[in-house]
Write an enzyme that holds these catalytic residues in place. Sequence first.
Site, PDB file in Angstrom:
ATOM      1  CG  HIS A 180     -44.534  19.570  70.764  1.00  0.00           C
ATOM      2  ND1 HIS A 180     -44.424  20.632  69.899  1.00  0.00           N
ATOM      3  CD2 HIS A 180     -45.615  19.822  71.527  1.00  0.00           C
ATOM      4  CE1 HIS A 180     -45.393  21.497  70.139  1.00  0.00           C
ATOM      5  NE2 HIS A 180     -46.136  21.031  71.127  1.00  0.00           N
ATOM      6  CB  CYS A 215     -48.633  21.052  68.539  1.00  0.00           C
ATOM      7  SG  CYS A 215     -49.365  21.676  70.067  1.00  0.00           S
ATOM      8  CD  GLU A 220     -41.307  19.856  68.128  1.00  0.00           C
ATOM      9  OE1 GLU A 220     -41.848  18.781  67.773  1.00  0.00           O
ATOM     10  OE2 GLU A 220     -41.943  20.872  68.452  1.00  0.00           O
TER      11      GLU A 220
END
Lengths: 257, 215
Positions: free
Chosen positions: B189, B81, B191
């Site tokens: 993202h 990001c 994660e």
Amino acid sequence: MGLAKRIIPCLDVNAGRVVKGVRFVDLRDAGDPVAIASEYDRAGADELVFLDITASHEQRDTILHVVEAVASEVFIPLTVGGGIRTLADIRRLLNAGADKVAINTAVVEYPQLVTEAAARVGSQCIVVAVDAKRVSEASAPPRWSVYTHGGRRPTGLDAVAWSRRMAEAGAGEILLTSMDRDGTKLGFDLELTRAVSEGTGVPVIASGGVGNLAHLIDGVRLGLADAVLAASIFHFGEFTIQQAKAAMAEHGIEVRR
Amino acid sequence: MIGIAVIDYGMGNLRSMAKALEYVGARSVVVTADAETVAHAERVVFPGQGAVRDCMSALQRSELIDVLGQTAAERPFLGVCMGMQALMSVSEENEGVRALDLLPGSVRHFRHLSTAHQKLKIPHMGWNSLCWVREHPLWEGIEAGAWFYFVHSYYVAPADERLVLAQAEYGATFAAAIGKDNIFATQFHPEKSQQAGLRLLENFIRWDGYARNRY
């Protein structure tokens, strides 16, 4: 292909426990936030919202433990709302593992909080929760007013103008709840949803009133919502997330499958 | 020996990144702003959210700029990001900011892609599907068209098309992942992207990069 419309289950948390029951799966512990969040993750939920309804001041920190525990096992976006007053509250939640915070009362009392918070942690973390109630006469053009304190206190602010102002101030998303429809299972207030979605440049999550899958479809197609939030239809096993996505996809709505 | 250094410059949800790396089996994950610690890590993850200007000044304050360039040249390096955007030469955010210039290209706002005919909600927030452009070891086990979670108002426009590893569609096609040598960088993202994201992180912790001068 493109950006999917999101389906977001909302969980009420009191003193670290999910309340009002989640009966959609065979959970040994129907109040365990981690187990419930994991189930929803497996079921295909796109994000989760935790609404902290802890009233006791001494137990305010319990939500931080919930967020930490959930964020260690569930790798989809988590939004936390309820009782957030200050930039320090926001930082604590984000550091615990929340991706976004939803703020209502505090930004009505101090709108500058949105700008300050967005500057510090980024707009993408700041969701402004707008609780709106229709205040116009049946024959008049529709108008909605913003309520705070869990829908108990009117502010006199126009919901559409307020949402736009909050987006311009730095909110990354609007969580829009119709107080008239919340808990009724009559479907979203589509006029309200559409007015706010068209009136703001940021994504809008529609909330309040979902009773069946057609309501979710209407929320996106007629209300122009970017995401739909629901609680009871999923918690009580009336419908699964996958059924909801299948129904939306049949109506030409892009969903993550 | 530090396994993975997750760069902490005070922006964004770093805990989730560290937890996700541990979840897929990474050992010795350290969230750190210490240049010395970063310099001795086997792998570097450069995450983050927010604004490029704040990111650059935070990196400067922590004296991380040089070490980021060094580690990116030598070891597997994952930007996510803001950590992708900051790798570029320049961003138009905050009236123009010089970034790390590790990859050629600029960072542009989505409003340029928004038209009267097609009004975009900004930020681009939610799950979008990827279109592969180039093979890469980090895509292993991830299906074409897999969904990943995005949240950003700016996107990367690389000066060299060969940097683009995957694209996504929002208003127009934009670079969802780019890479060169040891650098792999994603706008989404991992994660926060459930199974597909976790697989990508698992691939990253097993990836040796394309380093020529391993230390």
